[in-house]
Design a protein around this motif. Structure first.
Motif, PDB file in Angstrom:
ATOM      1  N   THR A  64       0.851  -1.190   0.000  1.00 53.16           N
ATOM      2  CA  THR A  64       0.000   0.000   0.000  1.00 53.16           C
ATOM      3  C   THR A  64       0.887   1.240   0.000  1.00 53.16           C
ATOM      4  O   THR A  64       2.064   1.178   0.341  1.00 53.16           O
ATOM      5  CB  THR A  64      -0.914   0.051   1.234  1.00 53.16           C
ATOM      6  OG1 THR A  64      -0.111   0.128   2.406  1.00 53.16           O
ATOM      7  CG2 THR A  64      -1.843  -1.150   1.300  1.00 53.16           C
ATOM      8  N   LEU A  66       0.866   4.778   1.844  1.00 53.68           N
ATOM      9  CA  LEU A  66       0.230   5.432   2.986  1.00 53.68           C
ATOM     10  C   LEU A  66      -0.231   6.846   2.651  1.00 53.68           C
ATOM     11  O   LEU A  66       0.329   7.496   1.766  1.00 53.68           O
ATOM     12  CB  LEU A  66       1.217   5.506   4.148  1.00 53.68           C
ATOM     13  CG  LEU A  66       1.747   4.179   4.677  1.00 53.68           C
ATOM     14  CD1 LEU A  66       2.807   4.437   5.749  1.00 53.68           C
ATOM     15  CD2 LEU A  66       0.627   3.327   5.223  1.00 53.68           C
ATOM     16  N   ILE A  90      -1.650   1.728   8.209  1.00 56.43           N
ATOM     17  CA  ILE A  90      -0.706   0.640   8.482  1.00 56.43           C
ATOM     18  C   ILE A  90      -1.461  -0.575   9.024  1.00 56.43           C
ATOM     19  O   ILE A  90      -1.230  -1.712   8.594  1.00 56.43           O
ATOM     20  CB  ILE A  90       0.402   1.103   9.441  1.00 56.43           C
ATOM     21  CG1 ILE A  90       1.292   2.145   8.742  1.00 56.43           C
ATOM     22  CG2 ILE A  90       1.222  -0.081   9.947  1.00 56.43           C
ATOM     23  CD1 ILE A  90       2.256   2.865   9.661  1.00 56.43           C
ATOM     24  N   SER A  93      -3.537  -2.017   6.194  1.00 59.37           N
ATOM     25  CA  SER A  93      -2.675  -2.702   5.217  1.00 59.37           C
ATOM     26  C   SER A  93      -2.421  -4.137   5.636  1.00 59.37           C
ATOM     27  O   SER A  93      -2.427  -5.054   4.805  1.00 59.37           O
ATOM     28  CB  SER A  93      -1.350  -1.949   5.067  1.00 59.37           C
ATOM     29  OG  SER A  93      -1.567  -0.654   4.550  1.00 59.37           O
ATOM     30  N   CYS A 101       4.317  -1.159   3.264  1.00 58.93           N
ATOM     31  CA  CYS A 101       3.613   0.123   3.173  1.00 58.93           C
ATOM     32  C   CYS A 101       4.638   1.148   2.684  1.00 58.93           C
ATOM     33  O   CYS A 101       5.671   1.333   3.322  1.00 58.93           O
ATOM     34  CB  CYS A 101       3.080   0.574   4.528  1.00 58.93           C
ATOM     35  SG  CYS A 101       1.862  -0.509   5.262  1.00 58.93           S
TER      36      CYS A 101
END
Length: 115
Positions: A64, A66, A90, A93, A101
Motif C-alpha cells: 500500500t 500510505l 498501516i 494494510s 507500506c
C-alpha cells in the motif's frame, strides 16, 4: 518478481479491480496517498469492503501507499488527523495482507521557504 498494478482508492475501486483481474493481474498495490478512507470513523468497514472486493476478483494486495503530507510542506508541520490516518492505514494494510507500506518522506524545508 510479482507483476502488480497500482489502484487508487476512489469511487471506481470495484470497476478498477474488476478490470485488473480481467487483464490478468493477480497482485495489487493499493494507493491511499490522497485517500480520505483512513480519516473517517468507519475506516475498518472500508478495509473489510476492499478486502472483500480483492477476494471477489482473485487479487492479492502486496503493498500500500500510505496517506502522506504534501511533499512541499515543511517537515515542521504536524497534522494529528493525518498522523492518525497513517497509523490506521498501516493497520488496514496488514488486514489487506500487504507486506509493505510505502511512505513518502517529507522535505526538510523550514517554514518560509520560497521556491
Amino acid at each position: 518478481m510479482k507483476k502488480a498494478i497500482q489502484i487508487q482508492d476512489d469511487n471506481n475501486l470495484e470497476l478498477m479491480l474488476k478490470y485488473a483481474s480481467e487483464s490478468g493481474y493477480k497482485y495489487i498495490s493499493m494507493g491511499f496517498g490522497n485517500s480520505k478512507t483512513f480519516h473517517k470513523d468507519d475506516w475498518k468497514q472500508s478495509v473489510k469492503r476492499i478486502k472483500g472486493l480483492l477476494d471477489r476478483y482473485g487479487l492479492t494486495c502486496i503493498q500500500t501507499h500510505l496517506p502522506c503530507y504534501d511533499l512541499f510542506v515543511s517537515c515542521q508541520k504536524f497534522d494529528e488527523q493525518l498522523e492518525t490516518a497513517i497509523k490506521r492505514c498501516i493497520q488496514g494494510s496488514a488486514e489487506l495482507g500487504a507486506k509493505w507500506c510505502v511512505c513518502h518522506p517529507r522535505s526538510a524545508v523550514d517554514f518560509g521557504y520560497d521556491r
